[in-house]
Each structure stands twice: as structure tokens, then as C-alpha cells.
Design an enzyme around this catalytic site. Structure first.
Site, PDB file in Angstrom:
ATOM      1  N   ASP A 143      -3.809  -3.781   6.078  1.00  0.00           N
ATOM      2  CA  ASP A 143      -3.211  -2.575   6.640  1.00  0.00           C
ATOM      3  C   ASP A 143      -4.031  -1.328   6.349  1.00  0.00           C
ATOM      4  O   ASP A 143      -4.428  -0.591   7.255  1.00  0.00           O
ATOM      5  CB  ASP A 143      -1.793  -2.356   6.085  1.00  0.00           C
ATOM      6  CG  ASP A 143      -0.799  -3.393   6.582  1.00  0.00           C
ATOM      7  OD1 ASP A 143      -1.150  -4.174   7.488  1.00  0.00           O
ATOM      8  OD2 ASP A 143       0.324  -3.417   6.058  1.00  0.00           O
ATOM      9  N   ARG A 162       6.217   3.233  -6.435  1.00  0.00           N
ATOM     10  CA  ARG A 162       5.888   4.144  -5.352  1.00  0.00           C
ATOM     11  C   ARG A 162       5.920   5.621  -5.771  1.00  0.00           C
ATOM     12  O   ARG A 162       4.993   6.366  -5.457  1.00  0.00           O
ATOM     13  CB  ARG A 162       6.814   3.909  -4.151  1.00  0.00           C
ATOM     14  CG  ARG A 162       6.661   2.530  -3.528  1.00  0.00           C
ATOM     15  CD  ARG A 162       5.282   2.374  -2.892  1.00  0.00           C
ATOM     16  NE  ARG A 162       4.978   0.976  -2.587  1.00  0.00           N
ATOM     17  CZ  ARG A 162       4.180   0.222  -3.326  1.00  0.00           C
ATOM     18  NH1 ARG A 162       3.603   0.675  -4.422  1.00  0.00           N
ATOM     19  NH2 ARG A 162       3.929  -1.014  -2.951  1.00  0.00           N
ATOM     20  N   ASP A 219       9.372   1.246   1.358  1.00  0.00           N
ATOM     21  CA  ASP A 219       8.279   1.931   0.682  1.00  0.00           C
ATOM     22  C   ASP A 219       7.887   3.236   1.356  1.00  0.00           C
ATOM     23  O   ASP A 219       7.485   4.188   0.702  1.00  0.00           O
ATOM     24  CB  ASP A 219       7.067   0.993   0.564  1.00  0.00           C
ATOM     25  CG  ASP A 219       7.289  -0.024  -0.536  1.00  0.00           C
ATOM     26  OD1 ASP A 219       8.163   0.217  -1.397  1.00  0.00           O
ATOM     27  OD2 ASP A 219       6.603  -1.051  -0.536  1.00  0.00           O
TER      28      ASP A 219
END
Lengths: 406, 406, 406, 406
Positions: D16, D96, D125
Site C-alpha cells: 500500500d 496509531r 486505523d
């Protein structure tokens, strides 16, 4: 833009929904069916049929929802003692789900392919309407013009209305943003948008007198409840709608239920409003007073916590959810013995307890008095305190022992 | 009966504690040291020294606890917005732990071998006193005469007093059972013992005018807070004790803070009381109003739940417990930005918001208004609603699919 | 001592209740009727009739309560997911109310004038029994010998038994204090009284193998639920009692549900126990697994909080209270769609999920996957986050503005 | 599309974020700075610098956040006993916020005009990252390619990578969607997307052995805590990072902390995952065991409720909020006496208590035993029960009286 054949519109006859009719037709090439849910907004309902048709609607439904509104939405919320952020009695909140549900019923019957509402993109009502629609027609497209059109202010709305020859009535007095129904009247906007401004109640209030102008003599009333629901006023059996109407009149006369608050909207910002809920405030007070003798302590204390959640859920428009239904099941169970009479004195903004009675009263004069009685052995409390306080004793002795070691 | 050398007695000068002095001496053969905690009961303090000695005490301590009472007990409770059962502002509840703690300090200093209090065996105060004692002297014997002696009524008390030549002052006006301090005045007993009797406020009220007799002109005040604590009145910096005293006067004049309720005692029964808390009611209201602009929604809503627990804990006398301390840590953290000014209008029993401001205000006129602004993109709400409502959509689609299967 | 004619005794045939029979007769001059509630304690029931009569009881009732126990007490508690202090599955707790209630029924039928139980004055069971008695016979005198007699230890008990010629069986293996029923077996006392001692499971366990001795091959099972209640095992419809018995066997074989904990008793002190609940542990796990697909998030999260309260109430013996009933109403409402199958793998103490399915599943593979789907528009989350995060943005901007001012 | 000069990208080196670099440059004409937060993902960090530059980044920051991660995020969550939906130990959730915050710091230092992350639009997320960004840079634009680009599947991603000559490594073994850090490893996707599929643990597990392959001999460990924080393992003082690493190894070897669940994402749908949290599971268990002797009952029970809220907040990414901070203040206060040693036996997936001790232990063998002691007077419980049960008695008598009337 996607095209629709037939759109059902939540219609009020106000400026917003008036210009939405031509806007929908222009943009989607659709027929527009106006739907009005009568939840007691009264004079606002006058002339709506003619107005909607003149503005371009093909049809209008004016649905009398008052009784269902009272018994299926208001009373469950009273039974819950649900108050949002300590002040707001949820007048607008629970009116949206009932209208949204009826909208879906009409849309399905009419074979409409979308539902439209005129709520702003910054408010709670869009959420409440849309959650109701999703609950009963999860695939139904929803059109919310305020979130997509180019009109960005009241001035542009008026211009659009004039361009489309929509007849609108604008008077300087009515320019707070309002929401009215059987239960309440809310006011937002203008000078209220600064929380440091004191509200000009003389100008704002419609249902109520100001506290200063309320009569100098108190009004006494008696409200009778059965299983948490009001069933009689001053000894006269009445249906729920009539009780609320009557209490609105009495309450308004005595300046009851005026509330000014800054609240947290679901969509993330704070807003400020003035609410008038005369009858509602009386019913809440009376109901809680009655519960004070009918509910045992543990039930009452836990229910206080449930009230907070129930208020959030109603405020957020989550009426048609498993959690709301499960909380209502809890609440209904607690209300089985909430039956009795509450006397109140109303006087210049004050609701004053003036006597409570119930066949299920858990209050006992015999136990409460400080004299001896046959059930309560005062010496029991020595044991009670020793055990109730045992964790404190144990901790204190642990700390003592630790200190001695050092 | 066990013998003691020296007993420290929580002394008020009332009938109960007056006869306890000779009763202790007679039954335990001990010296009695009277201890009075001054928590603002004022006129009730007059002549106590002489009275105690005349009644047989060897010594009296009159401890000024007012400042500590305000800053260490009252203000933490205001910061918590703690209200017991929706009405009671805990006036008696938090006065007991502070006195109990001082009793222990004096008992340890004096080498006393027991502590005595005059609380009834049916009330909350015995628990509150004794938990405080257990927290600071877990092994200290506690004598609670009402739970063990043969005196069973007020009449027998008076007889005992006369037998022992205890001078007592009995006037018909003062025969409600009362508790008075800086924060409040409570009334119990007599006709109030039937919750269906309306209180005769003309007869009962001492700190406050009745709503009817309060002035016809409103009083405007401004209260300034810093980190949740009141620091100024009408722009004038004042210490906490003086702010409460001043607000008691202003509030009492305007009939603020009169409350009639049936409450659940910790020891299991319901009781009915009338409370006067004029200044306290104003402070609570002002503090919550300020929080409405200074706290974000999630903090405020969770704190509403914490308030309920805090109230229970204070009511139950569990002040000196790890849970109370941990809850206070939570609350103090939330108060870091609760700083600002609250304007209030007081009028015949009503507290009316008249403007709130704070340097930490989270209210933004820009977001709240229904017009466009630069931060809030109205179209965001479409996405918000779709996700917020996703569980409703999912459930509705599951039900639809089930129906279609059948 | 007060005299009674007929006393109903909660009888187990153990040492405590065996010596209570002669003690009651001696001290109250009464007839003693022994009552045994069969809640699945099995072998402990053998020979009880003869034993009771030999010990001096005039009559014995052995009441089969197993089915009622499972359906009216155990299953409501499973539906609630109620676990006390994160570990204890309440095996003794809910056995007391059902027995207490039956005791009252028999006492009323027999015209008994008191009820007696053999619980220690330091434990929870005395509370649980007595609350049940108060709920159904609030005026019935209760005799709790351990709180009043002179016997202070096991040794004195044995002496008393020998003096009265009570036949007792004492074996070194059985000297942990135990409580056994259909649902569980608990162990307290001896070396367990020091929480720093590791339990000798080889010696303690009766229902279960140790984890080490459990088989090296896993056992797979399928449990089917309808509305939150187990109705079938491995595809075979069975009644609740049989499901628990079968799972006890399977679970015990696989060393499932062994728990060692220090818990807080209601009466204020901590105690340490080892519990075996093989079948119960499996049922709890399976039920929660099924709920994970059948309940929506808000319901599940709120129910987590309700579980905590439900556990407290059951632990405290407050089964017959309005709050327990109202919480059960909440829970039952949530269970309407908790129907489906749960596959589990049991292996050496582990319960491992092996597949869940339900016709009411709210899980959707389509939404969950990270690929595109037709319902969920990924761009919606931008709007969601902006509004969900708006309070954070507003606060951050307020702080920025404040900083800039300085 | 808006243009940016410099964008800071949360970079992992996976597919990604690898294709996002060229995509950003192509679409915004910007320089891309890659930022990697090292939170213990270890081998995933290898070669990242070279990879990022090769893929087109102008610069890369690899920030060692491990210590801060452990002390400021993990330990506060352990102290809270926060578990999401009864199973998930929040491994991804709290990773996160710490990365998001560092991203902002770097973006501000670098003068970047936007921040980008590679999270899907269907997951949690994105919310967690963006809330962190809003908290520290409320005006910073955020780019979330997955919500806006045309790439809709893994296949299209791979195609895009090949088109842009991005070197990617795809192996069939690594095709579950994973998140790895010091605390845990999560697995989603493929066959796990059907909750009725049993996970193939042989294939899935990386940190842990399967329960079947774990050793046949138990491992005993001792963990020492100070104020709720682990400070030593087997008597050896170690820093937090090393304790977790060591426990991951020991725990993984013994198949501890494998969890399979269907969870409710914040964005409204359910998802299914398998988590490995070997060390974390041990620390949670040990911490709770220690609390069982160090916390008094009321604190522990209230904290159980706070744990639920804390878990929600962490899961939702609301770490940098006033409510999280206030809850942490509560929790820290409760941890002041959570100091002591916990012995555990680890065996084939089981964590088994093997002895707890603390200088602050509130457990007292003297009170717990059923024999007489000096502090606890068994007769006190008679009084305790009578008062604790008074509401039940009162209600039963009210019902009796009602029945008699009829």
C-alpha cells in the site's frame, strides 16, 4: 445527478421545504409528494395543503401522529426520566423518528424511489431522520439538499424562492430558528448564538409567560400515574394528549419549563438554544417525585445511569435500535409499581412538591422516625457499619502495620 | 460494660449530646472530652464551652474547620456536580467525615480510649462518623449510645436530662430535627414524616424566604471560577468561605435552593426531608453552566455518570476511601479548563442563566450557525450518518433477507 | 432464648447441619424439619433421609430443584454473561436463592415458626439465604447458629457431635470447605488461605482432570442456542440439565473451567477459592462467541456494563429484587436474536473458537473485506472522521488560539 | 486536485504505502517524506530506507518509538485492564496515536503541507491516525488515497506497482492482512473472513506455537509490579521493553495469548481477526491477579466499568482527548498500591495463578478463615443482613399488606 421518478419530502411549509419542492423537480425531474407529520405543531399546519400544491407538490399527506407520538415516544421517555445534558427534554429528538418512519411507510406505499428532508448539514435532525429511514428502508436513497446544493444562506434561499415564484411569508418576529410540537418549542439563532448574551425572554417566549409576568398566586394540581404513565389530571381521567395540552396551558401560564442551554450536538459542535417545555417539565418532575416513594434505592440509582444512556440514544436519533428497545424493557419493568398521585404547586417558574401518595409506597413512617419501631432494631446498625466499613478498617490496619515496619 | 478512662464525644450542645455526657460518666466511669467541629453552624456554637463544662465535660475543643470544610470537602463535591437522588446537595454528608477525622486527631492526642457520637441508630450519620473513625483509628472503640441505652424517645431523653439536672432549652419552634452548617440547613420529622403533607414553608424555612415573599425584582450576580472552583463574586476576588456566605444571603433572599424530597438512607429505609441550600444551589448551577462550554461532550457525558457515583460515596460517608480519591483525581483532571464567568439572574426561586464566558470555551459561533463556515463541511455529515447508522442498515438488511427467505 | 415450636432447617448432611439438629432441639425445644434442595449435588444426597432422622429431625424434604435451577437461575445468568470479578461463575451464589425460596414455601406449608441455616457468620451464603427468606416471608424469624452459639471451631463441632452421638464421617481428603451443585464445585480453606500458595490441583480437583493429564487430542463440540439459551449439543436437542451434565463431563475431561481467585466477599473481607465449572465455562464462552455476531455494537457494549451489575447482584444474593428483574428484562430483550451454532475445540484447559453461525448474524463478509462493496462507500469515512473528530479539532484550535494570544 | 509541496507519509514498506509514493508525486506534484514509527515491528523494518528512496521518497525518518510506546501507551492501558469486547488487547489501536503524533512533529519541522496515510477507508486505523493528527495539527490537510483513488483491489494495486516499476515482494505465506509491533501481531482476511471457518493456526501463527506443539512441561515465571507497572521478571529488574520482549518469547513458546474474534469496528461493521499477544496476555493476567489482593472491592468494581470505557476510547483512537486523560488520572490513583509479585505457571495455552503477594495486600487470612478472629465479630452480620436486606423486607411487607387489603 441521478434521476428519480417520485420523491417523498418531509414537508413543513417553511422556507426550506418550500424551495426544496421546485429544486427537486428541477434537479431530479421527479414528482414530489409532501408529507407532514402532525405531532402537535398546531397553527403551523394551517393552509399547508394549498401551499404545498401551489409550490409544485403533486400530493400532500398530513398525518395525525399525535396519539402515537405521546404514547409510543413521549411516555417511554418520561418513564426513563431521560434528560439530555441535565436540561433538554428531547422535544425535537423523538419527533423525528416517528415522522421518519411514517415517511418510509408512505414512500413504500407510493412506490417512491427516494426520500428527501430539508435539514441542515450541521444539525442533529438530519441524523435522526436518516436513521429512521435506514431502519425501515435500508436501501432507500436519501436526498438532503442542504448538503449538496449551492444555496449557502437564508438570503440565497429567499432569492431562490423569488426566482421560482414561491410565495413565502417572512416576518421579523419569526426569525429565530424554531421547532414546535405538542411537547415543546425550541429557539435557536440570532443573539442566542453568543452564549454570553442573556436571552430576551419577552421577545422569545411563545408558550410561556416570563417568570415576572406569571401570576402572583400559585396553582395547585394533582397528576395521577399508572405504571409510570400519567392518566389523570386533578382527579379527572384524561388521555395522554389532553393531559399534555392541559399542562402546557397551566405550565405556560406559570412560566414553568423555560430552559437556556449550550448543548453538544451529535455532529460534534456545541450549540445554544432556549426551550419551552411547560407541560413536559411538570410531568418529568411529577414522575420523579412519585418514583421517590415507589422505587427501591438500588433500582432508582441504577435507573439514574440508564436515564443518561436513554437520553443520549433519543438525542442521537437511535430510537429504532435494539439497545433502545432493551433499555425500554428495563424501564417498563421498573414502572410496574409507579402508580399514585402527585400534588404540585406551580408558582412563577417553580415546581414545588406538595404531597405524594401511592398504594405501592415503600416509604414507612414507622421506620423513618427516629423513635423505636418493631421492625428496625437500632443495634443492627452496629453490625452493618462494621461490615460495611470492613474494607476501610482492613486498609487502615494494613497501612498501620506498614508504618510500624518502617 | 467495658470501662474506659477517657472518651472523646462529638458534641453539639443539643439535647442528645447533652445527656450523653452524664450517661458516659455513669456507665463507663470515664472522663468526657467534648469536641465541636465548627463547620459554619454559627449561632449554634454560642455558649457551648460553658454548657459542656456545666454538663460534666472535663474539657471542650471547638475546632474551626470552616476553611478546610469548604476547600477539601465542598469544592471537590461541586466540581463533581454530585447530587444525591437528583436533589440533595449533601450538606450533612460531607460534614461528618471532616468532624470524624478531627475527633480521631484529638482522641489520639489526648490518649482517649474511645470515641462517642450521639447519632441515632436509624440514620446515616452514625455510618459517616464511624467510617471516618475507622479510616484513621481502626482499632478505636466507638460508643453509640442510641444503639445501646434504654432511652427510646425524646420524652425519655427529657426525663433523663431532668433527672441529671442537665439544663435544656426546648421551644416548640425548634422541634424539627435539624442539621446546620455553612452549606445548608436540613429539616426532618413531625408533619414532614408523611410525604403526602405539603411542607409549611412559612414555619420551616430559616435561611430562605418563601418563594412568595422573595422580592419582585431580580438580582443579577456574576460568579467567576478557576479550575472548577469559585474565586470571585461580582468581579471581587473572595475566599471560598466568604463566597458561600455571601451567596447564602443572596440566595436565601431570593428563595433559591429549597428542596423537599423523599430519599433513600444508606441503612435501608426511606426518609423525607426539607433542605435549604441557597448558596450551594447557585454554585452548582453556575458550575454546570460553565462546564457546558468548557467540557467536550464525551468528558461531560462520562462525568455525568461519575457524578452519580460520587454522590453515593459522599452520601454513604465513604470519603476516606481509595475510590473517592480516584474519582476526585478523574474530576480534577476534567476541571483544568473550567475557568470563566457565569452570569445568573435570581428571581423568586429561579436560577436563570444570563450569559457564560470562558477563555477555554469550546463553543464556536462559526460552527454552530447554520450558515457555511470554513471548518465544517456540511457534506461530511452524509458520510458520518452512513457510518454512524451502518449497524442500523446492516440489521435492517438482515431482517429483510430473513423475511424474503420465508 | 426465645422458644419455637417448629423450625425448618436448610440441611446438607454435613457436619454443620448435623449438629444443628440437636442444638436446635436443645435450645429452642422445637421440632426440626430438614429440607434439602437438590440442585445437582448428586452423591452428597445419598442416605440423607436416614441420616437426618437418625440425627433427630422429625421429617425431611428432599426437593428436586434441578430443572428450575437451570432454567430460572443459571440460564438468565448465562444470558447476562455475568462473571464476578472477572472469574467467578456464581455457582454457589444463585443456588442459595432457589433453596431459600423453597424453604419458605415449606415453612409456610408446615406452619413452622422459624427458619434455620448452617452458614458461617463470615460468608456470603448467610446473606443470600436470608435475603431470599425476607423476600418471601419478611416476618419469619431466622436462626443462624454460627452467629450465636459457643462453638467456635471445627474441633469444637466434632466434640459437640460426639457428645450428642451424632454419627459423622471425617476423612482427610474432604477437608477443604466445598460447595457442590450441577453447575460447579468450589474449594476453600487450608493451604488455599494463603494466596501465595499455588493450589495442589492433583489433590483438589474432583470434576476435572488437571491440564497436564487431560488428553492429548482435542475434543470438538457444537452447541446450539435459541434466544440465548443452549438447546442442543452436537446437533442433538437436549434439555438444559442434560446439556450441563454432558458438558461437565466433556469439560472436566479436558481440564476446562478451573479457576483460582481472591474475591471480595459481600461482608467486607477478601477470600480465596478454587472453582471447577467445566460445563459452565464452556457455555459462557460459547454464548459470548455467538453474541459477537448477533448483537450490534452499542447493545453489546452497554450489556458489558450490565453484566458487571448483574454479577454483583447475583453474588450478593439479591435475586428477588426489582433491579434484578428489570435487568433480566433488559437482557431477555437483547437475546431475541441470539440464536445459532457455536463450534468449539476443547484441549487441555483451552476453549478455542472453531466457527460461529447464526441466521441473525450481523457480520457481513461484503462489508468487512477491504475490497469495494456496494453498500459501504469508503469516502463516507472522511466525513465520519471529520465529525467524529470535531471535538478534538475544536479543542486543538482553541488551544492554538490561546497560545497565539500569549 | 489541490497541489501540495511536501507531504509526509506514514510508511511501512508494504504494498500500500509503496505505491502511494509515486501516486502522491503524480497527483499532487509533491515531494514525499516517508516516516516510519518503530514500535517494535522488527524484521519489517529491514531495508526500509533503501526501499523508500528507491520508490521515490526524498527522505525517510525511522523513529524509534519503542520505549515511549511501552511506557506512555501500553502500560497505561495495562493499568486500566482495558480489553476491547472481552478479547482484544488493543495492539494496533494504541500504536496509531503515537505514530500519528510523531508524524505531525516531523511534518511541522519539515514544513510539510499535508500528511498522508495508507489506511483503507473501511477500517479503524484511518480514524486513529487522523484523530491524532487533528489533535496536534487541526488545520493540517490529510490525504487518504484509499478513499479517493481509483484502485479498488489488491490486484489493481499490484498492476499499478508494476506500471510504476515499484519492486514488490509477494509471497503466498504473507497474504493475510497483518499488523505487527512489540505488543502483538494481528491477522485478517482470506478464509478468516467467514466466522464459521476455524482458523488454521499452523499456517497463521508466527509469534506463538500452537497449543498442541507447546512443550509438555510448564514454565513458571514471576512478574514484579510497582504501582501497576511491571518492573522485574523472575526477580531481575528489567525495563518495560525488555520485559515485553522476554514475555513474548516465553508466552509464544507456551502458546499463550492466541485469540480469535469477531469485533465491532468503529466505522460500523463487524470484522474477524486472529490476534497473537503472548507477552501482553501474561501481563494483563498478572496485573489483574495482583489487583485482586491490592484493590478494595468498591475500587475494583468501579474500575471494571472504567476499563470498558478506556478500551472503547483506545480502540476508537481517542487517545489525545480530555476524557482519556481524566480516566488515566483515575486509574493512576488506583495503582498506587498495586505493587507486588505474581507467580504464574504457563502451560499449553493456559495462564495459571501460582501465588500472589504484596506489601499492600488487603487479604487477611485471619478474617477470611471461618474460625473466630479478633476483628470480625460474626454476630455483626446479623445486623448487616437486616439493614442490607431492609429494602427487600419493606417491599415484601408492602406486598403482603396490599394482598391482605384485597
Amino acid at each position: 445527478m441521478k434521476k428519480y421518478n417520485k420523491v417523498v419530502l418531509a414537508y413543513s411549509g417553511g422556507l426550506d421545504t418550500s424551495i426544496i419542492i421546485p429544486w427537486l423537480k428541477e434537479n431530479y425531474g421527479c414528482e414530489v409528494i409532501a408529507v407532514v407529520g402532525n405531532v402537535g405543531q398546531k397553527d403551523e399546519l394551517e393552509g399547508l395543503e394549498k401551499k404545498a400544491i401551489n409550490t409544485g407538490a403533486s400530493k400532500i399527506y398530513i398525518e395525525d401522529l399525535t396519539k402515537e407520538f405521546v404514547y409510543d415516544y413521549i411516555f417511554p421517555t418520561i418513564k426513563a426520566n431521560a434528560v439530555y445534558e441535565g436540561k433538554y427534554l428531547l422535544g425535537t429528538s423523538f419527533a423525528r423518528p416517528i415522522i421518519g418512519k411514517r415517511m418510509v411507510e408512505i414512500a413504500l406505499k407510493e412506490g417512491a424511489d427516494a426520500i428527501c428532508h430539508g435539514c441542515t448539514g450541521k444539525g442533529n435532525d438530519q441524523v435522526r431522520f436518516e436513521l429512521a429511514i435506514k431502519a425501515y428502508a435500508p436501501d432507500m436513497p436519501i436526498i438532503a439538499p442542504w448538503r449538496i446544493w449551492d444555496i449557502k444562506s437564508r438570503e440565497e434561499e429567499i432569492q431562490y424562492a423569488m426566482d421560482k415564484n414561491i410565495p413565502i411569508k417572512l416576518t421579523p418576529e419569526t426569525n429565530y430558528s424554531k421547532d414546535k410540537n405538542l411537547w415543546h418549542l425550541s429557539h435557536e439563532g440570532l443573539d442566542l448564538e453568543n452564549p454570553n448574551n442573556e436571552p430576551n425572554y419577552e421577545k422569545i417566549l411563545e408558550l410561556s409567560k416570563t417568570v415576572e409576568k406569571a401570576p402572583d398566586k400559585p396553582t395547585y394540581i394533582t397528576i395521577s400515574f399508572e405504571k409510570g404513565i400519567p392518566v389523570a389530571l386533578n382527579g379527572k381521567k384524561m388521555n395522554g394528549v389532553d393531559i399534555i395540552l392541559a399542562l402546557n396551558k397551566i405550565g405556560g401560564e406559570n412560566a414553568i419549563g423555560i430552559c437556556d442551554m449550550v448543548e453538544n450536538r451529535l455532529v460534534g459542535m456545541k450549540s445554544r438554544g432556549v426551550y419551552e417545555t411547560p407541560g413536559g417539565s411538570i410531568l418529568y418532575y411529577a414522575h420523579k417525585d412519585l418514583e421517590s416513594i415507589c422505587l427501591d434505592k438500588e433500582t432508582m440509582h441504577y435507573k439514574e445511569m440508564v436515564s443518561l444512556k436513554f437520553a443520549d440514544i433519543v438525542y442521537n436519533g437511535q430510537w429504532y435500535t435494539p439497545l433502545r428497545e432493551a433499555l425500554s424493557a428495563f424501564i417498563d419493568k421498573t414502572q410496574e409499581t409507579v402508580t399514585g398521585d402527585v400534588n404540585l404547586k406551580l408558582y412563577k417558574g417553580n415546581i414545588i412538591s406538595a404531597g405524594i401518595s401511592s398504594p405501592y409506597s415503600l416509604y414507612s413512617e414507622e421506620y423513618a422516625t427516629f423513635n423505636e419501631d418493631e421492625v428496625y432494631n437500632q443495634n443492627d446498625s452496629a453490625g452493618f457499619i462494621n461490615l460495611f466499613g470492613l474494607p476501610i478498617t482492613v486498609k487502615a490496619k494494613m497501612e498501620q502495620a506498614l508504618k510500624e515496619k518502617k
